[in-house]
Design a protein around this motif. Structure first.
Motif, PDB file in Angstrom:
ATOM      1  N   TYR A   4       0.825  -1.200   0.000  1.00  0.00           N
ATOM      2  CA  TYR A   4       0.000   0.000   0.000  1.00  0.00           C
ATOM      3  C   TYR A   4       0.861   1.253   0.000  1.00  0.00           C
ATOM      4  O   TYR A   4       1.754   1.396   0.839  1.00  0.00           O
ATOM      5  N   LEU A   6       1.231   5.164   0.788  1.00  0.00           N
ATOM      6  CA  LEU A   6       0.670   6.087   1.764  1.00  0.00           C
ATOM      7  C   LEU A   6       1.388   7.424   1.625  1.00  0.00           C
ATOM      8  O   LEU A   6       2.620   7.464   1.647  1.00  0.00           O
ATOM      9  N   GLN A  24       0.345  -7.202   5.269  1.00  0.00           N
ATOM     10  CA  GLN A  24       0.114  -5.799   4.924  1.00  0.00           C
ATOM     11  C   GLN A  24       1.455  -5.075   5.010  1.00  0.00           C
ATOM     12  O   GLN A  24       2.075  -5.070   6.085  1.00  0.00           O
ATOM     13  N   ILE A  26       2.962  -1.321   4.301  1.00  0.00           N
ATOM     14  CA  ILE A  26       2.356  -0.008   4.105  1.00  0.00           C
ATOM     15  C   ILE A  26       3.407   1.093   4.172  1.00  0.00           C
ATOM     16  O   ILE A  26       4.151   1.189   5.153  1.00  0.00           O
ATOM     17  N   ARG A  44       4.268  -1.616   8.985  1.00  0.00           N
ATOM     18  CA  ARG A  44       3.571  -0.349   8.794  1.00  0.00           C
ATOM     19  C   ARG A  44       4.533   0.829   8.952  1.00  0.00           C
ATOM     20  O   ARG A  44       4.831   1.261  10.056  1.00  0.00           O
ATOM     21  N   ASP A  46       4.254   4.163   8.430  1.00  0.00           N
ATOM     22  CA  ASP A  46       3.448   5.361   8.216  1.00  0.00           C
ATOM     23  C   ASP A  46       4.008   6.590   8.928  1.00  0.00           C
ATOM     24  O   ASP A  46       3.797   7.708   8.493  1.00  0.00           O
TER      25      ASP A  46
END
Length: 173
Positions: A4, A6, A24, A26, A44, A46
């Motif tokens: 993904y 971002l 996942q 990200i 993740r 992010d």
């Protein structure tokens, strides 16, 4: 692939790496070559970058996150359901199943953190040592036998990664 973007930042995945369809990955994540990212894993990036070296394994349901930066070296094993947050894990280390590595912790090269251990905020785990418990405490030196077993485990997963690439297919019930 479960990648993904971002905030216009996309994960970067090295050649030969296999990522489970239910994982996942990200944002600001860099994964090296020939890695295995298991089912249900969440990586993740992010808030900051997550960097994973070559031939490293992130097993099923592990969670890796960061507020500033997380670095995982080459040939590292992150066990099933482990949680890594804002930590540095050096080459050739093992993080046991269900272990938690907290903010600012540093795991030395070739260190072993036993299953269900807690490495507290800012704790340093010495290279080539075995730590266990809650909080994690020094138990003994890692031996050549330990290193040989870790190498065998990594090699088995590298071969498994190739098998997943070539033969994993969904089937109808």
């Amino acid at each position: 692939m479960p990648l993904y973007e971002l905030n216009k930042i996309k994960p970067s995945i090295g050649a030969g790496t296999w990522i489970a369809p239910s994982a996942q990955v990200i944002g600001n994540v860099t994964i090296g070559r020939d890695c295995f990212i298991g089912f249900g894993a969440v990586i993740r990036g992010d808030f900051g970058p997550i960097i994973i070296g070559n031939e490293s394994l992130v097993e099923d349901n592990a969670v890796i996150h960061t507020a500033t930066r997380t670095e995982i070296g080459n040939r590292v094993i992150i066990g099933h359901m482990a949680m890594i947050h804002d930590a540095i894990i050096r080459d050739g280390s093992l993080i046991g199943m269900k272990s938690m590595i907290c903010e600012g912790a540093e795991i030395g090269e070739g260190a072993i953190v036993a299953e269900q251990s807690l490495v507290k905020k800012g704790q340093k785990i010495a290279s080539g040592k075995i730590y266990a418990g809650n909080p994690a405490e020094f138990k003994k030196e890692a031996t050549d036998h330990h290193r040989k077993m870790l190498d065998m485990g990594i090699q088995a997963y590298i071969e498994l990664t190739r098998l997943y690439h070539s033969t994993l297919k969904p089937v109808d019930p």
